[in-house]
Design a protein around this motif. Structure first.
Motif, PDB file in Angstrom:
ATOM      1  N   ALA A   1     -14.427  20.550 -11.614  1.00  0.00           N
ATOM      2  CA  ALA A   1     -15.418  21.620 -11.486  1.00  0.00           C
ATOM      3  C   ALA A   1     -16.830  21.073 -11.640  1.00  0.00           C
ATOM      4  O   ALA A   1     -17.744  21.467 -10.911  1.00  0.00           O
ATOM      5  CB  ALA A   1     -15.158  22.704 -12.529  1.00  0.00           C
ATOM      6  N   SER A   2     -16.991  20.139 -12.568  1.00  0.00           N
ATOM      7  CA  SER A   2     -18.311  19.556 -12.810  1.00  0.00           C
ATOM      8  C   SER A   2     -18.743  18.684 -11.639  1.00  0.00           C
ATOM      9  O   SER A   2     -19.916  18.694 -11.233  1.00  0.00           O
ATOM     10  CB  SER A   2     -18.282  18.731 -14.100  1.00  0.00           C
ATOM     11  N   LEU A   3     -17.816  17.907 -11.074  1.00  0.00           N
ATOM     12  CA  LEU A   3     -18.142  17.053  -9.937  1.00  0.00           C
ATOM     13  C   LEU A   3     -18.509  17.897  -8.710  1.00  0.00           C
ATOM     14  O   LEU A   3     -19.468  17.593  -7.994  1.00  0.00           O
ATOM     15  CB  LEU A   3     -16.975  16.123  -9.615  1.00  0.00           C
ATOM     16  N   LYS A   4     -17.760  18.958  -8.476  1.00  0.00           N
ATOM     17  CA  LYS A   4     -18.051  19.809  -7.311  1.00  0.00           C
ATOM     18  C   LYS A   4     -19.410  20.487  -7.461  1.00  0.00           C
ATOM     19  O   LYS A   4     -20.124  20.688  -6.474  1.00  0.00           O
ATOM     20  CB  LYS A   4     -16.926  20.821  -7.113  1.00  0.00           C
ATOM     21  N   PHE A   5     -19.772  20.839  -8.685  1.00  0.00           N
ATOM     22  CA  PHE A   5     -21.118  21.374  -8.925  1.00  0.00           C
ATOM     23  C   PHE A   5     -22.161  20.315  -8.584  1.00  0.00           C
ATOM     24  O   PHE A   5     -23.169  20.604  -7.912  1.00  0.00           O
ATOM     25  CB  PHE A   5     -21.259  21.796 -10.386  1.00  0.00           C
ATOM     26  N   CYS A   6     -21.951  19.086  -9.029  1.00  0.00           N
ATOM     27  CA  CYS A   6     -22.905  18.009  -8.753  1.00  0.00           C
ATOM     28  C   CYS A   6     -23.041  17.756  -7.255  1.00  0.00           C
ATOM     29  O   CYS A   6     -24.145  17.496  -6.754  1.00  0.00           O
ATOM     30  CB  CYS A   6     -22.461  16.725  -9.448  1.00  0.00           C
ATOM     31  N   GLU A   7     -21.928  17.858  -6.545  1.00  0.00           N
ATOM     32  CA  GLU A   7     -21.964  17.610  -5.101  1.00  0.00           C
ATOM     33  C   GLU A   7     -22.825  18.644  -4.371  1.00  0.00           C
ATOM     34  O   GLU A   7     -23.376  18.354  -3.313  1.00  0.00           O
ATOM     35  CB  GLU A   7     -20.542  17.596  -4.540  1.00  0.00           C
ATOM     36  N   LYS A   8     -22.952  19.829  -4.939  1.00  0.00           N
ATOM     37  CA  LYS A   8     -23.823  20.849  -4.337  1.00  0.00           C
ATOM     38  C   LYS A   8     -25.293  20.479  -4.482  1.00  0.00           C
ATOM     39  O   LYS A   8     -26.153  21.001  -3.762  1.00  0.00           O
ATOM     40  CB  LYS A   8     -23.570  22.218  -4.995  1.00  0.00           C
ATOM     41  N   HIS A   9     -25.587  19.594  -5.412  1.00  0.00           N
ATOM     42  CA  HIS A   9     -26.967  19.189  -5.687  1.00  0.00           C
ATOM     43  C   HIS A   9     -27.101  17.675  -5.547  1.00  0.00           C
ATOM     44  O   HIS A   9     -27.859  17.034  -6.267  1.00  0.00           O
ATOM     45  CB  HIS A   9     -27.367  19.655  -7.091  1.00  0.00           C
ATOM     46  N   THR A  10     -26.387  17.141  -4.587  1.00  0.00           N
ATOM     47  CA  THR A  10     -26.266  15.692  -4.434  1.00  0.00           C
ATOM     48  C   THR A  10     -27.592  15.005  -4.133  1.00  0.00           C
ATOM     49  O   THR A  10     -27.776  13.836  -4.465  1.00  0.00           O
ATOM     50  CB  THR A  10     -25.235  15.366  -3.333  1.00  0.00           C
ATOM     51  N   ASP A  11     -28.544  15.748  -3.541  1.00  0.00           N
ATOM     52  CA  ASP A  11     -29.830  15.140  -3.207  1.00  0.00           C
ATOM     53  C   ASP A  11     -30.631  14.761  -4.450  1.00  0.00           C
ATOM     54  O   ASP A  11     -31.544  13.926  -4.361  1.00  0.00           O
ATOM     55  CB  ASP A  11     -30.661  16.085  -2.331  1.00  0.00           C
ATOM     56  N   MET A  12     -30.319  15.371  -5.587  1.00  0.00           N
ATOM     57  CA  MET A  12     -31.039  15.046  -6.818  1.00  0.00           C
ATOM     58  C   MET A  12     -30.331  13.970  -7.647  1.00  0.00           C
ATOM     59  O   MET A  12     -30.882  13.480  -8.632  1.00  0.00           O
ATOM     60  CB  MET A  12     -31.233  16.320  -7.665  1.00  0.00           C
ATOM     61  N   ILE A  13     -29.107  13.616  -7.261  1.00  0.00           N
ATOM     62  CA  ILE A  13     -28.320  12.658  -8.034  1.00  0.00           C
ATOM     63  C   ILE A  13     -28.377  11.292  -7.368  1.00  0.00           C
ATOM     64  O   ILE A  13     -28.135  11.155  -6.177  1.00  0.00           O
ATOM     65  CB  ILE A  13     -26.864  13.155  -8.181  1.00  0.00           C
ATOM     66  N   ASP A  14     -28.702  10.289  -8.160  1.00  0.00           N
ATOM     67  CA  ASP A  14     -28.876   8.931  -7.645  1.00  0.00           C
ATOM     68  C   ASP A  14     -27.664   8.043  -7.892  1.00  0.00           C
ATOM     69  O   ASP A  14     -27.455   7.063  -7.173  1.00  0.00           O
ATOM     70  CB  ASP A  14     -30.104   8.287  -8.305  1.00  0.00           C
ATOM     71  N   LEU A  15     -26.886   8.370  -8.900  1.00  0.00           N
ATOM     72  CA  LEU A  15     -25.763   7.520  -9.298  1.00  0.00           C
ATOM     73  C   LEU A  15     -24.751   8.382 -10.030  1.00  0.00           C
ATOM     74  O   LEU A  15     -25.125   9.316 -10.750  1.00  0.00           O
ATOM     75  CB  LEU A  15     -26.280   6.408 -10.218  1.00  0.00           C
ATOM     76  N   TYR A  16     -23.474   8.088  -9.813  1.00  0.00           N
ATOM     77  CA  TYR A  16     -22.403   8.787 -10.525  1.00  0.00           C
ATOM     78  C   TYR A  16     -21.715   7.844 -11.503  1.00  0.00           C
ATOM     79  O   TYR A  16     -21.778   6.612 -11.352  1.00  0.00           O
ATOM     80  CB  TYR A  16     -21.351   9.305  -9.541  1.00  0.00           C
ATOM     81  N   GLU A  17     -21.048   8.440 -12.471  1.00  0.00           N
ATOM     82  CA  GLU A  17     -20.216   7.641 -13.376  1.00  0.00           C
ATOM     83  C   GLU A  17     -18.895   8.348 -13.622  1.00  0.00           C
ATOM     84  O   GLU A  17     -18.842   9.580 -13.707  1.00  0.00           O
ATOM     85  CB  GLU A  17     -20.911   7.379 -14.718  1.00  0.00           C
ATOM     86  N   ILE A  18     -17.845   7.551 -13.728  1.00  0.00           N
ATOM     87  CA  ILE A  18     -16.526   8.039 -14.127  1.00  0.00           C
ATOM     88  C   ILE A  18     -16.268   7.530 -15.534  1.00  0.00           C
ATOM     89  O   ILE A  18     -16.268   6.317 -15.775  1.00  0.00           O
ATOM     90  CB  ILE A  18     -15.433   7.533 -13.166  1.00  0.00           C
ATOM     91  N   HIS A  19     -16.079   8.438 -16.463  1.00  0.00           N
ATOM     92  CA  HIS A  19     -15.843   8.052 -17.860  1.00  0.00           C
ATOM     93  C   HIS A  19     -14.545   7.268 -17.967  1.00  0.00           C
ATOM     94  O   HIS A  19     -13.583   7.529 -17.235  1.00  0.00           O
ATOM     95  CB  HIS A  19     -15.783   9.305 -18.739  1.00  0.00           C
ATOM     96  N   SER A  20     -14.513   6.318 -18.887  1.00  0.00           N
ATOM     97  CA  SER A  20     -13.302   5.499 -19.037  1.00  0.00           C
ATOM     98  C   SER A  20     -12.083   6.336 -19.403  1.00  0.00           C
ATOM     99  O   SER A  20     -10.955   5.975 -19.076  1.00  0.00           O
ATOM    100  CB  SER A  20     -13.525   4.408 -20.093  1.00  0.00           C
ATOM    101  N   THR A  21     -12.306   7.487 -20.066  1.00  0.00           N
ATOM    102  CA  THR A  21     -11.170   8.352 -20.399  1.00  0.00           C
ATOM    103  C   THR A  21     -10.598   9.054 -19.172  1.00  0.00           C
ATOM    104  O   THR A  21      -9.517   9.628 -19.230  1.00  0.00           O
ATOM    105  CB  THR A  21     -11.571   9.417 -21.443  1.00  0.00           C
ATOM    106  N   CYS A  22     -11.345   9.028 -18.058  1.00  0.00           N
ATOM    107  CA  CYS A  22     -10.908   9.693 -16.826  1.00  0.00           C
ATOM    108  C   CYS A  22     -10.375   8.705 -15.793  1.00  0.00           C
ATOM    109  O   CYS A  22     -10.162   9.084 -14.636  1.00  0.00           O
ATOM    110  CB  CYS A  22     -12.064  10.487 -16.216  1.00  0.00           C
TER     111      CYS A  22
END
Length: 263
Positions: free
Chosen positions: A95-116
């Motif tokens: 749910a959090s990733l899909k929210f971020c994808e809606k605002h992808t123009d403002m995001i420069d880099l993603y991270e996947i937590h080691s627990t995920c």
């Protein structure tokens, strides 16, 4: 030479959950990050916690007060951009990733937590992102890293492996920084270093220098408004002055190392 102008590395200021759901506190963290001359502000984003915690988990009932809603996250993104910061988003569930994808123009880099790292549906969704991805590898085996990279299915220059001992605060004797050298020999990805050493000392400067000599060029540290303030994730968090000193220290180390030209 002005040692503040070498820019051969990048620094991430990690907010984590130190804001404890207080948007004004997060906004101040963003402002201080900008004044600290870091490159990235990092947000851990958790929407729909039912997708993250099972109901019997001890933190299930406690997490809600510490979460921000979508409206506040959009405001945080916009304010970060107005302050000249790049945004590193760490969505903790689909749910959090899909929210971020809606605002992808403002995001420069993603991270996947080691627990995920074994969350297959989440890893699959990251295939669709255009940004580079940091893959948290603290406490993970080479097989798990290979597994996650295969699912993400991006070229190695699009995935950065972020090494960091998952203990708050970290006992530096257990850190085993030579793992960075091992990972560099095993993978062709760039390697980052996330320090979780105690705020009570300045050992992180020395540890960053060691990581730098091992080839690291991306550094992460938690940011807090007042050092030692007992908030979530405060154990290794540092202040604006510490981040300024961190950049000066890394720049000075690069000058000392030189270019290696034997002629």
């Amino acid at each position: 030479m002005n040692i503040n102008k070498i820019n051969m590395f990048e620094i991430i200021a990690e907010t984590a959950f130190t804001h404890e759901g207080n948007f004004d506190y997060l906004k101040e963290q963003i402002r201080l990050s900008s004044e600290s001359h870091v490159d990235y502000i990092k947000f851990q984003i958790l929407l729909k916690p039912d997708q993250y915690f099972i109901k019997t988990h001890p933190n299930y009932k406690n997490i809600s007060p510490y979460l921000l809603n979508e409206e506040n996250w959009i405001k945080a993104f916009e304010f970060s951009k107005s302050m000249g910061l790049k945004i590193l988003a760490l969505p903790l569930n689909l749910a959090s990733l899909k929210f971020c994808e809606k605002h992808t123009d403002m995001i420069d880099l993603y991270e996947i937590h080691s627990t995920c790292i074994n969350e297959v549906p989440l890893l699959n969704e990251f295939k669709n992102t255009r940004q580079k991805i940091i893959l948290g590898i603290g406490g993970r085996t080479s097989k798990e890293i290979i597994f996650a990279k295969k699912i993400i299915n991006k070229a190695d220059d699009k995935i950065i492996l972020m090494f960091g001992f998952q203990s708050f605060p970290t006992d530096k004797i257990q850190l085993n920084l030579n793992k960075i050298y091992g990972f560099k020999n095993h993978f062709t990805n760039a390697i980052g270093y996330a320090d979780h050493n105690s705020y009570k000392n300045n050992d992180f400067h020395f540890l960053n220098n060691v990581a730098l000599t091992l080839g690291v060029r991306l550094f992460e540290k938690h940011i807090i408004i007042e050092k030692g303030d007992k908030r979530i994730d405060y154990e290794s968090a540092i202040t604006k002055k510490d981040f300024i000193d961190m950049r000066k220290n890394l720049n000075q180390t690069l000058l000392i190392l030189g270019n290696g030209n034997i002629e």
